[in-house]
Design a protein around this motif. Structure first.
Motif: not given
Length: 265
Positions: A87-90, A95-101
């Protein structure tokens, strides 16, 4: 006053859940579970909300939420982490984007809790962050379906287990029916990491302890990375894994509506 943390939310939503097939599409209050979860993410103030799924029916259930984006991912992924890495690649996140799962079975996830895990990542400087809440009764502590966590003094995770850790040798020798003291924490399965670390996490081979406990987050600890554990500022009702869980959630929601209340804020 600290500045608001900028984050995105990614929700893994696989159709073929083993204990509750078609779980993301099961109705709660007449609305699919996955839609409840996406709405919670929006209420938390996420800059972007993505649902990473393997089934077009789940994408269809999100129509009418124009700010929610869908990543159609490989149905063969072994874990939600693998799905979110795709999903992150799409999405093209740096690289520094903060992602909450945010798990797709958390329809009552509190907005404060979603923000809190993002803040924990920023303020701890750890590679990854998650949340916990105190264990209040012995039944919960000894339930192997409830994951417990022990923290270091710097609030990083020392270990996660399905076992009742730490083991109160003297107290449990007297009785295992009650708890003495605030020694135990229940892990809440929400995570935050930078998109770059998400890719590294997904590329790590499964660890020995991860396979023994069936807990993917142990892979991070086994590989020597920091995983910060913050206390949730709001209650996280249990997620929905079984038909019985769904029935309880439906009854809870009905009571809230009768009382004129709302879902967890």
């Amino acid at each position: 006053m600290s500045q608001p943390v900028d984050f995105v939310v990614a929700i893994p939503a696989r159709y073929a859940a083993s204990r509750l097939p078609g779980k993301p599409l099961r109705l709660l209050g007449g609305t699919p579970l996955v839609r409840h979860v996406a709405e919670r993410a929006l209420q938390a103030g996420a800059r972007e909300v993505w649902v990473a799924t393997d089934d077009t029916r789940i994408a269809d259930a999100l129509q009418g939420l124009p700010t929610v984006k869908v990543a159609m991912t490989d149905p063969g992924h072994a874990s939600g982490t693998d799905r979110l890495a795709e999903c992150a690649r799409q999405a093209g996140w740096s690289d520094d984007t903060l992602v909450v799962n945010l798990q797709g079975d958390e329809p009552f996830a509190p907005a404060d809790g979603i923000r809190a895990v993002a803040e924990a990542l920023v303020y701890s400087g750890a590679d990854m962050a998650t949340l916990a809440t105190p264990v209040e009764d012995a039944e919960t502590l000894f339930d192997p379906n409830v994951v417990k966590v022990v923290r270091q003094q710097n609030l990083d995770a020392l270990y996660f287990s399905r076992a009742p850790i730490p083991w109160d040798r003297d107290g449990f020798a007297r009785s295992r029916d009650s708890l003495s003291g605030p020694h135990w924490l229940r892990h809440i399965g929400i995570y935050a990491y930078r998109a770059g670390f998400l890719q590294r996490f997904a590329a790590l081979p499964p660890g020995r302890l991860e396979q023994l406990e069936s807990l993917e987050q142990l892979r991070v600890l086994e590989a020597g990375h920091r995983l910060s554990v913050a206390l949730s500022p709001a209650a996280f009702p249990p997620g929905i894994d079984t038909p019985a869980d769904l029935e309880r959630a439906e009854a809870w929601l009905a009571r809230r509506q009768i009382d004129g209340g709302t879902t967890v804020a």
